[in-house]
Design a protein around this motif. Structure first.
Motif, PDB file in Angstrom:
ATOM      1  N   ARG A   1       0.860  -1.178   0.000  1.00  0.00           N
ATOM      2  CA  ARG A   1       0.000   0.000   0.000  1.00  0.00           C
ATOM      3  C   ARG A   1       0.893   1.223   0.000  1.00  0.00           C
TER       4      ARG A   1
ATOM      5  N   SER B   1      -4.390   6.026  -1.746  1.00  0.00           N
ATOM      6  CA  SER B   1      -3.508   4.884  -1.521  1.00  0.00           C
ATOM      7  C   SER B   1      -3.535   3.997  -2.755  1.00  0.00           C
TER       8      SER B   1
ATOM      9  N   TYR C   1      -2.335   0.462  -4.509  1.00  0.00           N
ATOM     10  CA  TYR C   1      -1.913  -0.895  -4.179  1.00  0.00           C
ATOM     11  C   TYR C   1      -1.238  -1.528  -5.394  1.00  0.00           C
TER      12      TYR C   1
ATOM     13  N   SER D   1       3.778   0.305   2.975  1.00  0.00           N
ATOM     14  CA  SER D   1       3.704  -0.823   3.903  1.00  0.00           C
ATOM     15  C   SER D   1       3.164  -2.054   3.180  1.00  0.00           C
TER      16      SER D   1
ATOM     17  N   VAL E   1       0.596  -5.062   3.066  1.00  0.00           N
ATOM     18  CA  VAL E   1      -0.745  -5.346   3.584  1.00  0.00           C
ATOM     19  C   VAL E   1      -1.161  -6.746   3.143  1.00  0.00           C
ATOM     20  N   ASP E   2      -2.143  -7.302   3.818  1.00  0.00           N
ATOM     21  CA  ASP E   2      -2.486  -8.708   3.629  1.00  0.00           C
ATOM     22  C   ASP E   2      -3.827  -8.866   2.934  1.00  0.00           C
ATOM     23  N   TYR E   3      -3.863  -8.527   1.665  1.00  0.00           N
ATOM     24  CA  TYR E   3      -5.039  -8.791   0.831  1.00  0.00           C
ATOM     25  C   TYR E   3      -4.555  -9.502  -0.416  1.00  0.00           C
TER      26      TYR E   3
END
Length: 301
Positions: free
Chosen positions: A75, A167, A169, A209, A211-213
Motif C-alpha cells: 500500500r 492509496s 496498491y 507498507s 498489507v495482507d489482501y
C-alpha cells in the motif's frame, strides 16, 4: 525526513535498478521529481526542437522498502504533493487524441494560490489545482518497461485520482519493491487528450507498507470515498473489460458479495472512466463508492 533529489533519475522500471534510498515500512520519505520534459521547457519560446527526447518522462528513485518480498502487496500512501515552480503544457501536431491540433506550442503557466492561471484567446481562466501523479510504480518482474508505458507494475497510468490522500496498491516483484515516481501534474482531465497535463516539478511525500489482501487485483486505488480498479491494454475494449473484471473480483472475493449482487451494484452505482488515451497502452478505471459497501458491513481495506 529522508528524501531523494531529482538528480537520481531513471527512464524505465527495471528489475536491474539499483536503489538510491532505503526506508522502513511505514516511514515517510520524499521524492523530488522533474516534469515529464525533465524541466527542459522554461519559457514560451522554448520549442520541442530544443528537447532532448531521451530525457522524457523521468522518474525519481528507486526506493528500497525493508522487509518487502516478491509477491507482497504494497500500500503506497500519497501523503502530500508540493508543486515546485511553474507548470508547462505543449501542443504537438500528430500527437495526442485531437486531430485538429496543427500548431506546435509551449505555454508556461503559473500555479499559485490554489489555481492554474490559463490564458486563452477569449480571456483568462483560473482553474482549481488538483495535483496528481502520472508515473508511479515498482520494478516489474522480468523485463524493463519504459516509464511512459503503463502496466500491472504501475508506470504511466495517468489516473488523475492518484493524488494527495490516495492509496495505491501494487504487488512487489522483487525484494524491496524498488519504488519510483515522476510526471506530476498540477491539473489534468480524464484522457489527457492533448498528450499532456499541466506538467510540473514537485516534492511528494510517501509511506509504504505491506498489507495482507492476497486476492486484491492490481493496480488498485483507494480514495476517501471510492475504490478504483485500473487496467491498461493495447485497446480500450481490452482495458475496460479488465477494469470491470478486476472490480468484480474485488467485490466478490474480498468484499464477499455474491456474483449477481456485485453485478447489479456495479451497473447501478459504478462508473467506468478513461484515465488516458495517449500512451503506448490505453488506461481505463472502474470506480465504486465506499458508502454502500460500508452499509453492507465491509470495514474497508
Amino acid at each position: 525526513m529522508k528524501q531523494v533529489s531529482d538528480t537520481h533519475l531513471f527512464y524505465a522500471f527495471s528489475p536491474d535498478m539499483q536503489p538510491v534510498l532505503t526506508v522502513s515500512q511505514g516511514e515517510e520519505f520524499i521524492l523530488e521529481t522533474r516534469d515529464c520534459f525533465a524541466n527542459q521547457l522554461k519559457t514560451n519560446d522554448d520549442t520541442l526542437d530544443d528537447l532532448d527526447w531521451t530525457q522524457i518522462n523521468p522518474a525519481t528513485g528507486p526506493v528500497f522498502v525493508e522487509g518487502v518480498k516478491p509477491g507482497d502487496l504494497l500500500r503506497i500512501d500519497i501523503k502530500h504533493i508540493e508543486l515546485i515552480g511553474t507548470s508547462v503544457m505543449t501542443t504537438i501536431p500528430g500527437s495526442g487524441a485531437i486531430s485538429g491540433v496543427t500548431e506546435a506550442s509551449t505555454l508556461v503557466l503559473e500555479n499559485t494560490g490554489g489555481v492554474l492561471a490559463l490564458p486563452t484567446a477569449l480571456g483568462d481562466l483560473k482553474l482549481e489545482l488538483k495535483p496528481m501523479i502520472g508515473v508511479i510504480g515498482l520494478a516489474p518482474e522480468s523485463e524493463s518497461v519504459p516509464n511512459g508505458t503503463p502496466g500491472v507494475h504501475g508506470g504511466n497510468m495517468d489516473c488523475n485520482l492518484i493524488g494527495e490522500g490516495a492509496s495505491l496498491y501494487l504487488r512487489a516483484a522483487h525484494e524491496g519493491g524498488l519504488f519510483g515516481c515522476g510526471d506530476i501534474h498540477a491539473l489534468m482531465g480524464d484522457g489527457e487528450v492533448v498528450v499532456c497535463g499541466a506538467e510540473t516539478p514537485a516534492r511528494s511525500t510517501f509511506e509504504i507498507s505491506v498489507v495482507d489482501y492476497k486476492a486484491l487485483p492490481v493496480p488498485f486505488l483507494e480514495t476517501d470515498d471510492r475504490y478504483i480498479s485500473i487496467a491498461s491494454a493495447a485497446t480500450s475494449d481490452e482495458a475496460y473489460k479488465q477494469a470491470i473484471d478486476q472490480m468484480f473480483d474485488f467485490l466478490t472475493d474480498i468484499v464477499g458479495l455474491p456474483a449477481n449482487d456485485a453485478g447489479r451494484l456495479m451497473s447501478l452505482i459504478g462508473d467506468l472512466r478513461f484515465c488516458q488515451v495517449v500512451d503506448p497502452l490505453i488506461t481505463i478505471r472502474f470506480e465504486f463508492p465506499k458508502a454502500q459497501l460500508l452499509e453492507l458491513g465491509f470495514a474497508g481495506l
